[in-house]
Write an enzyme that holds these catalytic residues in place. Structure first.
Site, short mmCIF file in Angstrom:
data_model
loop_
_atom_site.label_atom_id
_atom_site.label_comp_id
_atom_site.label_asym_id
_atom_site.label_seq_id
_atom_site.Cartn_x
_atom_site.Cartn_y
_atom_site.Cartn_z
CE LYS A 1 -3.72 0.01 2.57
NZ LYS A 1 -4.88 0.17 1.66
N GLY B 1 -8.10 -7.52 4.20
CA GLY B 1 -8.97 -7.63 5.36
C GLY B 1 -8.37 -8.34 6.55
CG MET C 1 -2.74 -7.42 9.28
SD MET C 1 -1.06 -6.99 8.87
CE MET C 1 -1.18 -6.60 7.14
CG HIS D 1 -13.74 -10.67 3.90
ND1 HIS D 1 -14.03 -11.97 4.23
CD2 HIS D 1 -12.46 -10.46 4.28
CE1 HIS D 1 -12.98 -12.52 4.80
NE2 HIS D 1 -12.01 -11.63 4.85
NE ARG E 1 0.80 -45.01 -7.96
CZ ARG E 1 0.33 -43.76 -7.82
NH1 ARG E 1 0.64 -43.06 -6.75
NH2 ARG E 1 -0.46 -43.24 -8.72
NE ARG F 1 5.97 -48.65 -6.31
CZ ARG F 1 5.38 -47.81 -5.45
NH1 ARG F 1 6.06 -46.83 -4.91
NH2 ARG F 1 4.09 -47.96 -5.17
CD GLU G 1 11.01 -46.74 -1.86
OE1 GLU G 1 9.89 -46.37 -1.49
OE2 GLU G 1 11.19 -47.65 -2.70
CB SER H 1 12.37 -43.06 -9.88
OG SER H 1 11.15 -42.37 -9.69
N GLY I 1 11.58 -41.53 -4.60
CA GLY I 1 10.26 -41.70 -3.97
C GLY I 1 10.20 -40.82 -2.73
CB THR I 2 10.07 -37.16 -2.34
OG1 THR I 2 8.95 -36.96 -3.21
CG2 THR I 2 11.36 -36.87 -3.07
CG ASP J 1 7.74 -44.86 1.22
OD1 ASP J 1 6.75 -44.38 1.79
OD2 ASP J 1 7.76 -46.01 0.74
CB CYS K 1 7.90 -40.99 -9.00
SG CYS K 1 8.64 -42.14 -7.83
CE1 TYR L 1 10.64 -39.18 -13.72
CE2 TYR L 1 12.68 -39.51 -14.94
CZ TYR L 1 11.72 -39.96 -14.05
OH TYR L 1 11.84 -41.21 -13.50
#
Length: 885
Positions: free
Chosen positions: A27, A106, A108, A466, A572, A628, A756, A775, A777-778, A780, A842, A862
């Site tokens: 602002k 809205g 604050m 709002h 899977r 997999r 993983e 690959s 396996g984030t 796990d 993945c 990828y």
């Protein structure tokens, strides 16, 4: 040199500029910028965000020298306005408003008409020659100040106001007289003393510093904290405070106030869009207490007189300012304005909140108009916004019972159970229910319920209320100002004509038409063409990272291709095992007592798996497919309910007790770390042999008979030590060579692993000797790194996020400092052993924008995500390139 904490703006001169948003807040920076380009901005000054940071660091004490700077700048405002703050004859009144660097509509606190007391109100009467206006302004100030600064429940004064209207037999505030307002001021101040235990402050200086402290204090109020958490706004940014000379839109019929957008924020159409009220202050427009009027009749929906008709000169001036602002900021602007005695003043401009549909159209149109280039157009659309577009809309052929129609405030189509409070919406959503939050009007305190709900319905409020603004920013469906419903919080129901809708009843909202319907209405898939297609062409031109999909069926593969997926990063195979036509054979295999029995059962499964892979390969049309091999423990495929155990025992011609004993034997206390993944493949190699055979037969058949070019990517899960992968790779190669020899064809194939486990990441150089690809396996990897169970963490993770123990849920957005570093280490180590190893992710993080950018930065090839998140990942990947530049 002493630090500068206060920046002045007024009369065409400003010490700040638009680029100083981090210091002056959005602002303040834009007030300075509008002043510099000679727009009519009431003079004032901005106290910087650095003061907010110091305020909280120093136990809510101000830095030395601040008060002197404020007083010096207040004198400059007095000189420009020809008025004195606190002067009985010619008083200057000011507004005190917040202004964070990120828009937080809205969330604050704001105080208007500051400087009024029993003495200065007489000066306002003399100036305005309107006693009614003066006392109305005074009571507004007492209401705001007692709530924001003194912490008094605002409903207490609202009840007094309602009783006054009942006594006088009127419905609207505008029907009350000067004597009524004067009496209410006295009653309000008496109630403040009774409730708070102290007098309402008469000293304007005390009022000013009380207001400044309250605005800084509101940075840490619950709704602001919730909004920051939902929008990833760091607490350390702080807010600025803007002190500005008051201009009045409520001094008569030649006065007005309004909110407008330089383009339609719902659709992106290029026309001036907004609402205003004659003889009103700013809060009247957004509160919905009076029905706002359109600034023009372009969309033709309102029968009320427009600003273009009622105040044509001011409207034309505003149209000119619209053009100036768009050319200057090169973006759609959200503006606030006031007209005092026929003179137009600009109170705010900021980049306007918009729906995903609008964001895309505005970006594409502005590129066509030459305002911005393609790269800027891509950056104008937030990846997280796209989620709004990628889900179904109402089926136009479906039967529907329309209860009423409100304003189409934020598009989308949703069904859910009716609830009437934000707390209920949040509680019901936590147990998996889809709810519609129904309110007379929403307030900033409802932010948590609005976030939890599928959609929002209000009986009051306009397109700039709002509810509308916040819903559009969240991407939530919203129907606002639905005057056809009568909401009764006491009985937890609303009436629409002769229909009563109670808490728990299901309704459907169409935020594109404003329709409210009884029951659930069927939906149809989204159609992503036109401007969306143009934008995604630009996106694909700039991104480097490939985007695949997680898909287990031909149907999901087809959907993902339509969204632009460039292959499958995770198929899977266990999901195929659960299908009704094969679960019996899977259970027969699990419960077999010897190798011969298992092989008999697997022989029944292989043609089914092969058929699945043929369908998926066909849909992918030669694009890479990573499959997999079986990952979960075997007990997951067995029945748990007694009736299901008895039915299976009967079909297998064994006793229920024998079956129970086998299930008990296979039961694991911690299956996530148990007999699963490659451990199954090593102890029961015939399972993986069957799957590899099915994959290769499908690929060979399509290659030989239909001319496909397929390179299957066979992924072995849960590898912790290289020897596991080495042995399973040898088995897989043996089966692949046998199949190719049998078909008389030669195709390329890859064998890799899912990283993983932390040990796999830390020994990735060893594992890469046996892997053609990694690959990550984030899902796990996050569980094993944090020591968290994803299935159980929901009981406490929200507390961790709300308490700032964690910045975000690590299962939603990748923990870049911990899990992300393991991924980075594994990439670096893997490349040292196998140069050019293919690297992808993945886990569900593959569709999270910030996680995608991280994957780009560490050089993955990828990301893979669910089909409906493919466009989000594509756009995030383009942002990663363009932001870096």
């Amino acid at each position: 040199m002493a630090a500068k904490y206060v920046y002045f703006f007024g009369a065409g001169q400003a010490e700040g500029r638009a680029e100083m948003k981090n210091l002056l807040g959005g602002k303040g920076a834009n007030l300075a910028e509008m002043t510099s380009i000679n727009l009519p901005v009431p003079p004032g000054f901005t106290i910087t965000t650095e003061v907010c940071t110091e305020f909280y660091k120093n136990s809510r004490n101000y830095p030395a020298g601040l008060k002197d700077e404020v007083q010096a700048n207040l004198r400059r405002v007095e000189e420009l306005m020809g008025k004195k703050f606190g002067d009985p004859q010619n008083p200057l009144l000011v507004s005190v408003r917040s202004g964070a660097r990120a828009s937080m509509p809205g969330m604050m606190d704001t105080i208007l008409n500051l400087g009024l007391n029993d003495t200065t109100v007489q000066g306002i009467i003399a100036q305005s020659r309107d006693e009614r206006f003066a006392y109305d302004a005074y009571r507004r100030f007492v209401q705001m100040y007692s709530d924001v600064v003194m912490g008094m429940n605002k409903d207490l004064l609202e009840h007094i106001l309602e009783r006054k209207k009942e006594e006088r037999g009127v419905k609207l505030d505008t029907d009350l007289t000067a004597a009524d307002w004067k009496d209410l001021v006295a009653k309000f101040k008496s109630k403040v003393k009774e409730t708070v235990g102290e007098e309402f402050p008469e000293d304007p200086q005390a009022q000013l510093w009380g207001a400044i402290g309250a605005v800084f204090g509101s940075w840490m109020n619950p709704r602001a904290i919730t909004y920051r958490r939902l929008n990833n706004i760091p607490a350390e940014w702080g807010t600025a405070v803007n002190v500005q000379s008051m201009v009045f839109g409520n001094m008569g019929d030649d006065c007005a106030t309004g909110v407008a957008f330089t383009r339609d924020p719902s659709t992106g159409e290029n026309y001036f869009y907004g609402e205003y009220l004659v003889n009103a202050q700013g809060e009247d427009v957004v509160a919905g207490i009076r029905t706002p009027q359109p600034i023009n009749k372009v969309n033709g929906e309102s029968e009320l007189p427009s600003m273009e008709e009622v105040m044509p000169e001011c409207y034309q001036q505003l149209v000119g300012i619209r053009g100036i602002l768009e050319k200057h900021y090169k973006d759609m602007q959200d503006i606030e304005f006031t007209i005092e005695k026929g003179k137009l003043y600009m109170l705010q401009t900021r980049n306007g909140k918009r729906t995903a549909k609008a964001a895309i159209k505005i970006a594409v149109d502005m590129v066509k108009e030459g305002l911005i280039d393609e790269k800027t157009g891509v950056l104008r659309v937030s990846p997280s916004q796209l989620d709004q577009l990628l889900h179904p809309s109402l089926d136009p052929k479906a039967k529907k019972t329309v209860l009423c129609k409100g304003l189409p405030a934020s598009p989308g189509a949703v069904s859910g159970e009716v609830v009437f409070t934000a707390d209920e919406a949040e509680a019901e959503a936590k147990i998996g229910k889809k709810v519609i939050l129904v309110r007379v009007e929403t307030s900033p305190e409802d932010i948590h319920g609005m976030h939890a709900a599928q959609g929002i319905l209000t009986s009051r409020g306009g397109m700039t209320s709002h509810a509308a603004v916040v819903a559009r920013g969240m991407g939530k469906c919203c129907v606002a100002g639905c005057g056809g419903i009568n909401v009764d919080y006491g009985t937890e129901q609303f009436l629409s004509g002769n229909v009563t809708v109670k808490k728990g009843d299901i309704i459907t909202l169409d935020g594109s038409t404003g329709e409210v319907m009884l029951g659930a209405v069927p939906t149809v898939p989204p159609q992503l063409t036109g401007d969306f297609g143009i934008l995604m062409e630009w996106v694909d031109r700039y991104r480097r990272l490939k985007v695949r999909t997680n898909a287990d069926t031909p149907h999901d593969s087809k959907v993902a291709r339509e969204f632009g997926a460039e292959g499958i990063g995770l198929c899977r195979t266990e999901h195929m095992f659960f299908e009704a036509d094969r679960i019996a054979a899977v259970r027969e295999m699990i419960l077999a007592e010897d190798l011969e029995g298992r092989e008999r059962a697997l022989a029944k499964i292989i043609p089914m798996q092969k058929g699945d892979f043929i369908g998926i390969f066909r849909e992918m049309k030669g694009l890479p497919v990573t499959i997999r091999l079986l990952d979960p423990p075997l007990h997951e495929f067995l029945p748990q309910e007694e009736k299901d155990i008895e039915a299976l025992a009967k079909s297998m011609k064994v006793s229920p007790q024998a079956l129970r004993n086998k299930i008990e034997f296979l039961h694991e206390f911690n299956p996530m770390l148990g007999h699963r993944g490659c451990r199954l493949g090593l102890t029961y190699p015939e399972i993986y042999d069957m799957q590899v055979r099915a994959i290769m037969e499908a690929a060979c058949e399509l290659t030989k008979n239909e001319g496909y070019s397929i390179v299957p990517e066979i992924m072995i899960p849960l590898v912790a030590v290289v020897e596991e992968l080495k042995r399973l790779r040898e088995n897989a190669i043996r089966v692949c060579e046998e199949v190719m020899a049998g078909y008389g064809v030669k195709i390329d194939y890859l064998i890799g692993t899912m990283i993983e486990l932390p040990r796999a990441a830390l020994t990735a150089d060893e594992i890469a000797r046996e892997a053609d690809f990694f690959s990550f396996g984030t899902n796990d990897l996050t569980q094993t790194t944090f020591g968290l169970s994803r299935d159980d963490a929901g009981k406490f993770l929200p507390f961790y996020v709300e308490s700032n123990l964690l910045p975000e849920d690590p299962f939603v957005s990748l923990d870049q400092a911990g899990v992300g570093q393991l991924v980075k280490i594994a990439c670096e180590k893997g490349r040292t052993t196998r140069n050019g190893i293919k690297l992808g992710i993945c886990g569900e993080h593959g569709g999270d924008p910030s996680s995608v950018i991280f994957c780009h930065d560490i050089g993955l090839d990828y990301v893979s995500c669910s089909p409906f998140r493919v466009p989000i990942a594509r756009l995030a990947a383009a942002h990663a390139v363009l932001i870096a530049k």
